[in-house]
Design a protein around this motif. Structure first.
Motif, PDB file in Angstrom:
ATOM      1  N   GLU A  43      -7.471  -1.469  -8.266  1.00 33.59           N
ATOM      2  CA  GLU A  43      -8.414  -1.053  -9.308  1.00 33.59           C
ATOM      3  C   GLU A  43      -8.973   0.337  -9.003  1.00 33.59           C
ATOM      4  O   GLU A  43      -9.502   1.011  -9.893  1.00 33.59           O
ATOM      5  N   ILE A  44      -8.827   0.770  -7.739  1.00 31.45           N
ATOM      6  CA  ILE A  44      -9.149   2.133  -7.334  1.00 31.45           C
ATOM      7  C   ILE A  44      -7.856   2.805  -6.908  1.00 31.45           C
ATOM      8  O   ILE A  44      -7.103   2.255  -6.098  1.00 31.45           O
ATOM      9  N   VAL A  45      -7.585   3.980  -7.449  1.00 27.33           N
ATOM     10  CA  VAL A  45      -6.374   4.722  -7.117  1.00 27.33           C
ATOM     11  C   VAL A  45      -6.767   5.988  -6.363  1.00 27.33           C
ATOM     12  O   VAL A  45      -7.594   6.781  -6.839  1.00 27.33           O
ATOM     13  N   ALA A  49      -9.505  -3.731  -4.601  1.00 27.33           N
ATOM     14  CA  ALA A  49      -8.107  -3.445  -4.295  1.00 27.33           C
ATOM     15  C   ALA A  49      -7.858  -1.954  -4.486  1.00 27.33           C
ATOM     16  O   ALA A  49      -8.296  -1.352  -5.470  1.00 27.33           O
ATOM     17  N   VAL A  50      -7.167  -1.345  -3.521  1.00 25.82           N
ATOM     18  CA  VAL A  50      -6.963   0.105  -3.518  1.00 25.82           C
ATOM     19  C   VAL A  50      -5.473   0.424  -3.442  1.00 25.82           C
ATOM     20  O   VAL A  50      -4.742  -0.186  -2.647  1.00 25.82           O
ATOM     21  N   PRO A  59      -9.166  -4.003   4.458  1.00 25.25           N
ATOM     22  CA  PRO A  59      -8.441  -5.285   4.389  1.00 25.25           C
ATOM     23  C   PRO A  59      -6.979  -5.090   3.970  1.00 25.25           C
ATOM     24  O   PRO A  59      -6.697  -4.482   2.937  1.00 25.25           O
ATOM     25  N   GLN A  60      -6.052  -5.602   4.775  1.00 30.87           N
ATOM     26  CA  GLN A  60      -4.631  -5.390   4.525  1.00 30.87           C
ATOM     27  C   GLN A  60      -4.177  -5.935   3.181  1.00 30.87           C
ATOM     28  O   GLN A  60      -3.308  -5.355   2.525  1.00 30.87           O
ATOM     29  N   ASP A  61      -4.764  -7.055   2.762  1.00 24.48           N
ATOM     30  CA  ASP A  61      -4.328  -7.675   1.511  1.00 24.48           C
ATOM     31  C   ASP A  61      -4.863  -6.949   0.280  1.00 24.48           C
ATOM     32  O   ASP A  61      -4.533  -7.317  -0.857  1.00 24.48           O
ATOM     33  N   LYS A  62      -5.687  -5.932   0.496  1.00 24.84           N
ATOM     34  CA  LYS A  62      -6.246  -5.178  -0.633  1.00 24.84           C
ATOM     35  C   LYS A  62      -5.806  -3.718  -0.633  1.00 24.84           C
ATOM     36  O   LYS A  62      -6.382  -2.887  -1.334  1.00 24.84           O
ATOM     37  N   LEU A  63      -4.783  -3.420   0.159  1.00 27.04           N
ATOM     38  CA  LEU A  63      -4.315  -2.038   0.264  1.00 27.04           C
ATOM     39  C   LEU A  63      -2.837  -1.942  -0.100  1.00 27.04           C
ATOM     40  O   LEU A  63      -2.004  -2.687   0.416  1.00 27.04           O
TER      41      LEU A  63
END
Length: 376
Positions: A126-128, A45-46, A72-76
């Motif tokens: 979890e990644i910024v 997730a970003v 992936p849209q659900d992870k952005l």
């Protein structure tokens, strides 16, 4: 050789060390002690944080550019951190309807880093990823970026900025920016690169340590990652595109601000120069940042000492003539005389050295920068 001659040779060497000797030596080290890292397919997730202050000209394009990333849209998640914007920035962001977009609006000018301290704890990724409103991404940027985080030793990843002429679209990335990119690539292979590109870099959220209000985020955040025993690397496949900064005055002001904040950062993190604790990174930090910021003082010392030993050898006549030629070429270029790559280089470095000189003096007398107005 007299003592004054020895000192002159030493400061002359230090004057060119950070820009010439160090990059060459580092290139050798990067080949001899190459520390590659593992890349692999992953989709964490970003959260992308767009720092903005009065960015009505660019913010809509930036947000839409972020939506076009192949991820992936659900992870952005995309957060616009608006630091007291009093133009149409907040209105424009509010009009954009997308569940991935969040506006964090702060009243008054808090400063970029103070806003980040408030935004990051609520970030879902979890990644910024940190970026600016005028920095545009290629569609595959995130795909390349997260591959580096497959390796658990990688704590932060920097990209680089490709500067382009807004009229012709032609790349105008200068010598200094190219030198920085090559230096950070080699540093990444030896240990960790010193600092990140503020327009495009990312960290593991768990490694973020709240910043002081005057901290320069793209330098302090990577330093904090190194202190936590994780690596900071530059990936040349990751870049953003920006318009070339126009005007010597804007370049000078930006360099003064960056130098002041960087000098404060080094002063507050002087423990990182302890080679017994941080190994090769201490050498990289000393060479890349500390000695580079001191270059104007080395140059001034070399010029003064050169005058005292001028008649001792023809060599000293040549060195003094070289210094005069550099300074005169740069001054004439600032006045609009002369053209060509060499003239542009002299002009740019003359402005850079002047800004570094002023920035270091500002830190010495206690001046700090917390907020500023971006020049577009």
């Amino acid at each position: 050789m007299t003592a004054i001659e020895f000192i002159f040779i030493a400061v002359l060497f230090l004057s060119v060390y950070s820009y010439v000797v160090y990059p060459l030596f580092l290139g050798v080290l990067a080949k001899l002690f190459r520390r590659q890292w593992n890349k692999g397919d992953c989709s964490p997730a970003v959260t992308i944080i767009i720092s903005a202050y009065n960015e009505e000209k660019d913010i809509e394009e930036k947000v839409k550019n972020s939506f076009l990333l192949d991820y992936p849209q659900d992870k952005l998640e995309i957060i616009v951190s608006s630091d007291g914007s009093d133009d149409r920035t907040n209105e424009i962001v509010t009009r954009i309807k997308d569940q991935r977009l969040i506006l964090r609006e702060f009243t008054g000018r808090l400063g970029k880093t103070a806003c980040l301290n408030k935004v990051i704890p609520d970030a879902k990724g979890e990644i910024v990823v940190f970026t600016d409103a005028n920095s545009m991404f290629a569609p595959d940027m995130l795909t390349h970026l997260v591959r580096n985080f497959y390796d658990p030793d990688i704590g932060a990843v920097s990209g680089w900025t490709k500067y382009c002429n807004p009229d012709s679209g032609e790349e105008t990335t200068g010598l200094y920016a190219k030198l920085e990119k090559k230096t950070k690539l080699d540093e990444s292979m030896v240990s960790s690169c010193v600092g990140a590109d503020g327009a495009i870099f990312a960290i593991r959220k768990e490694l973020y340590i709240p910043l002081g209000p005057n901290d320069i985020n793209d330098f302090i955040i990577p330093l904090n990652v190194v202190k936590q025993r994780k690596r900071v690397i530059l990936d040349e496949n990751i870049f953003c595109i920006e318009e070339t900064t126009r005007g010597i005055k804007n370049i000078y002001s930006r360099q003064v601000r960056i130098t002041t904040r960087t000098a404060w950062a080094i002063r507050r993190n002087i423990d990182l120069l302890n080679v017994f604790k941080y190994g090769s990174f201490s050498f990289l930090l000393l060479s890349h940042k500390v000695l580079r910021l001191l270059t104007p003082f080395f140059l001034l010392s070399a010029f003064v000492l050169n005058m005292f030993i001028l008649l001792k050898s023809p060599f000293y006549v040549v060195t003094l003539a070289g210094q005069f030629l550099f300074g005169l070429t740069g001054l004439l270029a600032l006045l609009g005389f002369g053209s060509g790559s060499l003239v542009s280089i002299c002009k740019y470095f003359l402005v850079t050295f002047a800004a570094q000189f002023v920035g270091c003096l500002r830190m010495t007398i206690g001046l700090e920068d917390i907020v500023w107005t971006p020049k577009r």
